[in-house]
Scaffold this motif. Structure first.
Motif, PDB file in Angstrom:
ATOM      1  N   ILE A  60      11.428   2.350 -24.931  1.00 51.73           N
ATOM      2  CA  ILE A  60      11.806   1.936 -22.879  1.00 51.73           C
ATOM      3  C   ILE A  60      12.533   3.738 -23.230  1.00 51.73           C
ATOM      4  CG2 ILE A  60      12.255   0.929 -21.625  1.00 51.73           C
ATOM      5  CD1 ILE A  60      11.061  -1.197 -22.891  1.00 51.73           C
ATOM      6  N   MET A  61      13.469   3.567 -23.402  1.00 55.02           N
ATOM      7  CA  MET A  61      14.269   5.060 -23.624  1.00 55.02           C
ATOM      8  C   MET A  61      13.954   5.668 -23.381  1.00 55.02           C
ATOM      9  SD  MET A  61      18.290   3.866 -24.862  1.00 55.02           S
ATOM     10  CE  MET A  61      19.166   3.235 -23.347  1.00 55.02           C
ATOM     11  N   ASP A  63      10.674   6.622 -23.600  1.00 55.26           N
ATOM     12  CA  ASP A  63       9.840   6.557 -22.292  1.00 55.26           C
ATOM     13  C   ASP A  63      10.238   7.081 -20.993  1.00 55.26           C
ATOM     14  OD1 ASP A  63       7.724   5.704 -23.918  1.00 55.26           O
ATOM     15  OD2 ASP A  63       7.486   3.558 -23.214  1.00 55.26           O
ATOM     16  N   LYS A  64      11.535   6.293 -20.898  1.00 54.49           N
ATOM     17  CA  LYS A  64      11.537   7.274 -19.618  1.00 54.49           C
ATOM     18  C   LYS A  64      12.729   8.288 -20.019  1.00 54.49           C
ATOM     19  CE  LYS A  64      12.140   2.537 -17.943  1.00 54.49           C
ATOM     20  NZ  LYS A  64      12.105   2.744 -17.174  1.00 54.49           N
ATOM     21  N   GLY A  65      12.858   8.651 -21.389  1.00 57.16           N
ATOM     22  CA  GLY A  65      14.201   9.513 -21.291  1.00 57.16           C
ATOM     23  C   GLY A  65      15.199  10.240 -21.104  1.00 57.16           C
ATOM     24  N   LEU A  66      15.480   8.803 -21.270  1.00 55.68           N
ATOM     25  CA  LEU A  66      16.960   8.552 -22.248  1.00 55.68           C
ATOM     26  C   LEU A  66      17.501   9.045 -23.522  1.00 55.68           C
ATOM     27  CD1 LEU A  66      17.142   4.940 -20.078  1.00 55.68           C
ATOM     28  CD2 LEU A  66      17.689   7.471 -19.148  1.00 55.68           C
ATOM     29  N   SER A 150      22.614   4.227 -22.351  1.00 54.07           N
ATOM     30  CA  SER A 150      22.483   3.387 -20.077  1.00 54.07           C
ATOM     31  C   SER A 150      23.335   2.888 -19.928  1.00 54.07           C
ATOM     32  CB  SER A 150      22.018   1.335 -20.490  1.00 54.07           C
ATOM     33  OG  SER A 150      22.455   1.002 -21.607  1.00 54.07           O
ATOM     34  N   TYR A 161      14.151  -4.383 -17.779  1.00 56.19           N
ATOM     35  CA  TYR A 161      13.114  -3.354 -18.875  1.00 56.19           C
ATOM     36  C   TYR A 161      11.853  -4.110 -19.651  1.00 56.19           C
ATOM     37  CZ  TYR A 161      15.487   0.827 -16.377  1.00 56.19           C
ATOM     38  OH  TYR A 161      16.198   1.313 -15.456  1.00 56.19           O
ATOM     39  N   ILE A 213       5.502  -1.108 -21.610  1.00 56.05           N
ATOM     40  CA  ILE A 213       5.932   0.138 -23.060  1.00 56.05           C
ATOM     41  C   ILE A 213       4.735   1.072 -23.171  1.00 56.05           C
ATOM     42  CG2 ILE A 213       6.194  -1.257 -25.094  1.00 56.05           C
ATOM     43  CD1 ILE A 213       8.273   0.569 -26.358  1.00 56.05           C
ATOM     44  N   SER A 214       5.097   2.413 -23.567  1.00 54.86           N
ATOM     45  CA  SER A 214       4.136   3.031 -23.233  1.00 54.86           C
ATOM     46  C   SER A 214       3.311   2.679 -24.988  1.00 54.86           C
ATOM     47  CB  SER A 214       4.460   4.397 -24.186  1.00 54.86           C
ATOM     48  OG  SER A 214       5.425   5.417 -25.377  1.00 54.86           O
TER      49      SER A 214
END
Length: 312
Positions: A60-61, A63-66, A150, A161, A213-214
């Motif tokens: 998820i991180m 995916d979000k660009g984090l 985060s 998330y 999630i992708s």
């Protein structure tokens, strides 16, 4: 998928301390065994299934660009590595933690006053990336990275998330002495929440039409990066905090991947058959692998039935 094979499975489940075993075909439950109703509602430890949940959170991180690149060195998050006398520690990446190939010696960090410091203080015994070595320390470092990036506890990030989108609200998650949620074995979930995690995997990252999630991350996560064990039936491997199984007979759709916790906790995913199964158990010693063996036998019986129908 005959009633006979389900009847045989139930007999086996009753013979040992398996508390629950459910199977879904897509989103439909096609088999359910419950030793009692408590297991449905009451959260209990899922042990190393925690690792697979942490892998989802890392995804998820991404995916979000984090997280821009899982091949970046973890010294970016743990500056104490820069002071290390071992230059190979500076080679360890997030990818190495995900695939259990950090090369760090496995140590019993649970008794230490600072888990992260203890884990990072272990010597390198394999070149990073070269050798699979099951190490809950790698998983705990992933949880620490989630918190560092985060700015909130790992469980809080998960709630926002992952858990809230899945309707998971009865969990508990133990922290280390510094307040970092354990990345390797610290979550307790009830049966239905394990099922939700399984359906998320089965539906390629979707849950109730929401892309949590992708699918791209899950494709990467379930790929075997290292072979762990080869038997005459197939090969076990390891992806991103997930186990994989590949049948040596390529003509059968028996390949699957799974999350696994000690004492017989399992989430199985068989993409080609659109099948997902969850086991919760209190098994000891040589019985701990029984849910996996029972599941393999069940898949084998289905394949035999299909073969017989083809012959007819």
């Amino acid at each position: 998928m005959s009633e006979i094979s389900f009847f045989e499975l139930e007999k086996k489940l009753k013979s040992i301390k398996i508390e629950a075993f459910v199977i879904h075909k897509g989103n439909t439950r096609i088999f359910e065994y419950l030793k009692n109703k408590k297991v449905v509602e009451k959260p209990s430890k899922v042990y190393s299934i925690t690792k697979s949940i942490v892998s989802i959170l890392i995804g998820i991180m991404v995916d979000k660009g984090l997280i821009k690149n899982i091949h970046e060195p973890i010294q970016n998050y743990f500056p104490e590595i820069l002071k290390s006398n071992d230059p190979q520690k500076k080679e360890i990446t997030i990818f190495h933690l995900l695939t259990m190939t950090s090369g760090l010696k496995v140590g019993k960090f649970q008794g230490s006053k600072n888990w992260v410091k203890f884990i990072l203080g272990q010597p390198i015994i394999h070149k990073p990336g070269s050798t699979f070595q099951y190490n809950s320390g790698d998983s705990h470092l992933l949880s620490a990275i989630i918190q560092k990036i985060s700015g909130i506890p790992t469980a809080s990030f998960a709630e926002k998330y992952l858990f809230c989108p899945l309707g998971i609200n009865k969990y508990t998650w133990v922290r280390d002495p510094q307040g970092i949620h354990g990345g390797g074995f610290s979550i307790s979930l009830n049966l239905e929440d394990m099922v939700k995690i399984g359906l998320l995997f089965l539906n390629e990252g979707r849950f109730n039409s929401n892309q949590v999630i992708s699918s791209n991350w899950l494709i990467q996560a379930k790929r075997p990066y290292k072979q762990v064990e080869t038997t005459k039936e197939g090969t076990y491997g390891y992806g991103y905090q997930l186990w994989t199984y590949e049948n040596t007979n390529s003509n059968t759709p028996m390949d699957y991947y799974y999350a696994n916790g000690i004492f017989g906790q399992y989430i199985f995913i068989v993409p080609k058959l659109n099948i997902m199964a969850v086991a919760k158990s209190q098994l000891r010693n040589d019985q701990q692998s029984a849910p996996g063996l029972f599941f393999q036998e069940l898949l084998g019986s289905w394949l035999d039935e299909t073969f017989e129908q083809v012959k007819l």
